[in-house]
Design a protein around this motif. Sequence first.
Motif, mmCIF file in Angstrom:
data_model
loop_
_atom_site.group_PDB
_atom_site.id
_atom_site.type_symbol
_atom_site.label_atom_id
_atom_site.label_comp_id
_atom_site.label_asym_id
_atom_site.label_seq_id
_atom_site.Cartn_x
_atom_site.Cartn_y
_atom_site.Cartn_z
ATOM 1 N N CYS A 12 0.842 -1.207 0.000
ATOM 2 C CA CYS A 12 0.000 0.000 0.000
ATOM 3 C C CYS A 12 0.871 1.248 0.000
ATOM 4 O O CYS A 12 0.579 2.220 -0.715
ATOM 5 C CB CYS A 12 -0.911 0.003 1.215
ATOM 6 S SG CYS A 12 -2.217 -1.210 1.031
ATOM 7 N N LYS A 273 -7.146 10.491 2.974
ATOM 8 C CA LYS A 273 -8.192 9.951 3.835
ATOM 9 C C LYS A 273 -8.972 8.865 3.089
ATOM 10 O O LYS A 273 -9.271 7.805 3.639
ATOM 11 C CB LYS A 273 -9.137 11.088 4.252
ATOM 12 C CG LYS A 273 -9.715 10.882 5.623
ATOM 13 C CD LYS A 273 -10.445 12.106 6.091
ATOM 14 C CE LYS A 273 -11.332 11.753 7.267
ATOM 15 N NZ LYS A 273 -12.285 12.809 7.545
ATOM 16 N N GLU A 276 -6.922 5.773 2.808
ATOM 17 C CA GLU A 276 -6.819 5.083 4.092
ATOM 18 C C GLU A 276 -8.107 4.333 4.406
ATOM 19 O O GLU A 276 -8.082 3.205 4.882
ATOM 20 C CB GLU A 276 -6.484 6.077 5.205
ATOM 21 C CG GLU A 276 -4.992 6.401 5.235
ATOM 22 C CD GLU A 276 -4.644 7.555 6.165
ATOM 23 O OE1 GLU A 276 -3.452 7.852 6.248
ATOM 24 O OE2 GLU A 276 -5.567 8.155 6.772
ATOM 25 N N THR A 277 -9.227 5.004 4.148
ATOM 26 C CA THR A 277 -10.519 4.349 4.382
ATOM 27 C C THR A 277 -10.627 3.111 3.501
ATOM 28 O O THR A 277 -11.045 2.043 3.957
ATOM 29 C CB THR A 277 -11.684 5.325 4.042
ATOM 30 O OG1 THR A 277 -11.310 6.605 4.492
ATOM 31 C CG2 THR A 277 -12.985 4.891 4.663
ATOM 32 N N ASP A 280 -8.527 0.403 4.959
ATOM 33 C CA ASP A 280 -9.157 -0.215 6.134
ATOM 34 C C ASP A 280 -10.264 -1.170 5.716
ATOM 35 O O ASP A 280 -10.381 -2.283 6.240
ATOM 36 C CB ASP A 280 -9.708 0.875 7.063
ATOM 37 C CG ASP A 280 -8.570 1.623 7.754
ATOM 38 O OD1 ASP A 280 -7.437 1.094 7.737
ATOM 39 O OD2 ASP A 280 -8.804 2.729 8.279
ATOM 40 N N GLU A 281 -11.059 -0.690 4.768
ATOM 41 C CA GLU A 281 -12.167 -1.540 4.299
ATOM 42 C C GLU A 281 -11.634 -2.838 3.701
ATOM 43 O O GLU A 281 -12.133 -3.920 3.969
ATOM 44 C CB GLU A 281 -12.986 -0.799 3.234
ATOM 45 C CG GLU A 281 -13.973 0.188 3.843
ATOM 46 C CD GLU A 281 -14.587 1.096 2.799
ATOM 47 O OE1 GLU A 281 -14.418 0.826 1.591
ATOM 48 O OE2 GLU A 281 -15.210 2.101 3.194
ATOM 49 N N TYR A 282 -10.581 -2.648 2.898
ATOM 50 C CA TYR A 282 -9.996 -3.814 2.235
ATOM 51 C C TYR A 282 -9.439 -4.789 3.267
ATOM 52 O O TYR A 282 -9.637 -5.991 3.186
ATOM 53 C CB TYR A 282 -8.881 -3.357 1.285
ATOM 54 C CG TYR A 282 -8.029 -4.486 0.787
ATOM 55 C CD1 TYR A 282 -8.508 -5.349 -0.204
ATOM 56 C CD2 TYR A 282 -6.766 -4.709 1.325
ATOM 57 C CE1 TYR A 282 -7.734 -6.404 -0.643
ATOM 58 C CE2 TYR A 282 -5.995 -5.773 0.894
ATOM 59 C CZ TYR A 282 -6.471 -6.618 -0.097
ATOM 60 O OH TYR A 282 -5.706 -7.664 -0.509
ATOM 61 N N TRP A 283 -8.791 -4.213 4.269
ATOM 62 C CA TRP A 283 -8.184 -5.039 5.317
ATOM 63 C C TRP A 283 -9.238 -5.821 6.071
ATOM 64 O O TRP A 283 -9.083 -7.011 6.328
ATOM 65 C CB TRP A 283 -7.369 -4.153 6.251
ATOM 66 C CG TRP A 283 -6.624 -4.938 7.281
ATOM 67 C CD1 TRP A 283 -6.828 -4.964 8.616
ATOM 68 C CD2 TRP A 283 -5.536 -5.836 7.027
ATOM 69 N NE1 TRP A 283 -5.950 -5.811 9.216
ATOM 70 C CE2 TRP A 283 -5.140 -6.369 8.266
ATOM 71 C CE3 TRP A 283 -4.868 -6.247 5.887
ATOM 72 C CZ2 TRP A 283 -4.115 -7.284 8.400
ATOM 73 C CZ3 TRP A 283 -3.845 -7.162 6.014
ATOM 74 C CH2 TRP A 283 -3.471 -7.660 7.254
ATOM 75 N N GLU A 284 -10.328 -5.151 6.406
ATOM 76 C CA GLU A 284 -11.426 -5.812 7.100
ATOM 77 C C GLU A 284 -11.982 -6.947 6.257
ATOM 78 O O GLU A 284 -12.229 -8.052 6.742
ATOM 79 C CB GLU A 284 -12.539 -4.802 7.393
ATOM 80 C CG GLU A 284 -12.545 -4.352 8.847
ATOM 81 C CD GLU A 284 -13.589 -3.287 9.085
ATOM 82 O OE1 GLU A 284 -14.731 -3.459 8.608
ATOM 83 O OE2 GLU A 284 -13.259 -2.260 9.716
#
Length: 493
Positions: A12, A273, A276-277, A280-284
Motif C-alpha cells: 500500500c 483519507k 486510508e478508508t 481499512d475496508e480492504y483489510w477488514e
Amino acid sequence: MAVGMDVVLAGCTLIFAVYSVTAELPRKKFEYKLSLKGPHLIQSDGSIPFWTHGGNAIASDQSIRVTPSLRSQKGWVWSKNTNPHEHWEVEATFRISGRGRVGADGLAIWYTTQQGMDGPVFGGKDQWNGLGVFFDSFDNDGQHNNPYVMVMLNDGTKQYDHNSDGQHQQLGGCLRDFRNKPFPVKAKIEYYKNALTLSIHNGMTNNKDDYEICVRAENVNLPRNGYFGVSAATGGLAGAVDDHDLVSFITHSMTVPVTGAQPEGKVSPEDKKKFETEFDEYWEKLQKAQEEYKQQHPDKAREMEESQAYEGAYERELRMIFEGQNGIHRVMNELHRKVDELIGRQASIESQLSARVGTPQYQQQGQPAQLPASDGMRRHEVDSLLNSQRDVSNMINDVKFLVSDIQKRSAQAQGPGGGDPFASQQLLHQIRDNMNELKTDLLSRPNQGCPPVQGGSCLTPAYFFIFMGAQLAMMIGYIVYRNSKEAAAKKFY
Ligand code: MAN
Ligand code: CA
Ligand code: CA
C-alpha cells in the motif's frame, strides 16, 4: 500472519508513493494496431500488418524505404485503422540520407481523417483534414532556412504552398538538420488535452531521451478517428535526392488520471483519507474472507495453524540429522585430543629415559656407556624397554590413524550421496573388528615388566595397558554411540 500484514502495508505504501509521483502523468498504452517496427516488419507477402504502403515505397524486414534516392519519387505508408483515442502520442523513427550537400524534398508525418495517398505535399494529399508535420529538406523559397521542421494544421481547405516552403502556413517549426545523421532521427508528437507538442531527437546520439521540443501549441483541435501516415518525396533535381527510410512508428494512447493534479506530486489530504478508508475496508474484508475460509475449510485451517506452530517432518528430520552429526563431530574431536595427549606423554617418558641413560655419571670417557650394577638395570634391559616403548608408540599412532580414518569416513557419510545406511553399518563393523584386533594384539603381548629403576619413574606395561584400556573403552563407547545414532538416522532414509 504478521509477515502478510507487513507485505500488504508495504504494498500500500508503494502504491501511495507511485501514485503520488505519477498523479499528474497520463497513463500510456501501446497501440499495436497503430504501430510498426522491425525486425520482421513485413509478412511473407511483403505487406505490413495493420498498414498499407504504396507509390515508390519499398518495405523490408527492418524498415520502409518510403522513397529511394531517385528523381521524382513519392511513397507513403498509412495505418489501416483509425485512432479512436482522444489523447495520444506517436514516435516516428527515420533516416533521411543522400549524397548531395542538399537533399529533397522531405518527409511528412500525418494524422488526418483520410489516408492521403499520392499527393504533392511530400508524397501526401493536399487539403488534408488534420495534422501534417513536415521535414522539409529543400529550400524552395531560397531563404536559407532549410532543412526545416514545421507543423501545419489543415481543415481540408488550405493548399500547401510548396514554393514558399509553407512559411506562412505553419503553426510552428524549428530549424533542424535531420539529414545524414549517425543515428536515426526521431519525432515525437504528443496530443494531450488539446495541447500539441512536437519534440525532435536529432540523431546525434543513441540516447533515446535526447529530445528537444520543437513546437508546442495549446488549444489545438484535431479530428477524432484519424489515420496515421508517413509519406516522402524527392523532386526534379538529380543532385538533391534522398533516401527516406522509416524505421518505426510507435503509437500510444493516453488516459487522463482519475484524480486532479496535485502540486509537487503530493497526495491531497482528502485523497489520503479516502485511500486510508479504502485500505481499512480492504483489510477488514480480507480478515473476514480469511475467517470465512477457515470456517468453510476447517481441515485446511487446522493444517495452516499446525504448520505455523510445529515444525514439519522434513524440518524435524533435518534438525535431528544435523544434531546427530554435530555430536559425532564433538566426540571425534575429543578422541583425537586424548590420543594426542597419550602420544605426548609417551614421548616425554621416552626422552626422560634417554636422558637418564646418557647422563655423564653413568658414562666414562672413551668407554661404552654402562650402567652401574647397583642400578639393577643393564644396558640391554634399557634398550629392550625403549624398543617396547617404541612399539607402544607405534600402536598409539595406529590408533590415531584409525580414529582419523573413522573421522574421514564419517565426514564422507555426511556428504552428499554418502548417506547409505547399509554401507555405514558395514563400515562401523569393519572399524570395530579392527579395534578388536588391535586390542587382542595388545593384550597378547608378553608382559615384559619394568626393570626396577631407581626413582621409580618407569612407564610399566600395566600403566600403559590402563591407558590403552581407557582409550579402547572410549573407542568402543564411540562406536556404540555412533551405531545408536545411525540407527536413529536410518529411520529417515
Ligand atoms: C525541383 C522541383 C521542386 C523540388 C526541387 C527539389 O526544383 O521538382 O518541386 O522541390 O526540385 O527536388
Ligand atoms: Ca521545401
Ligand atoms: Ca525555405
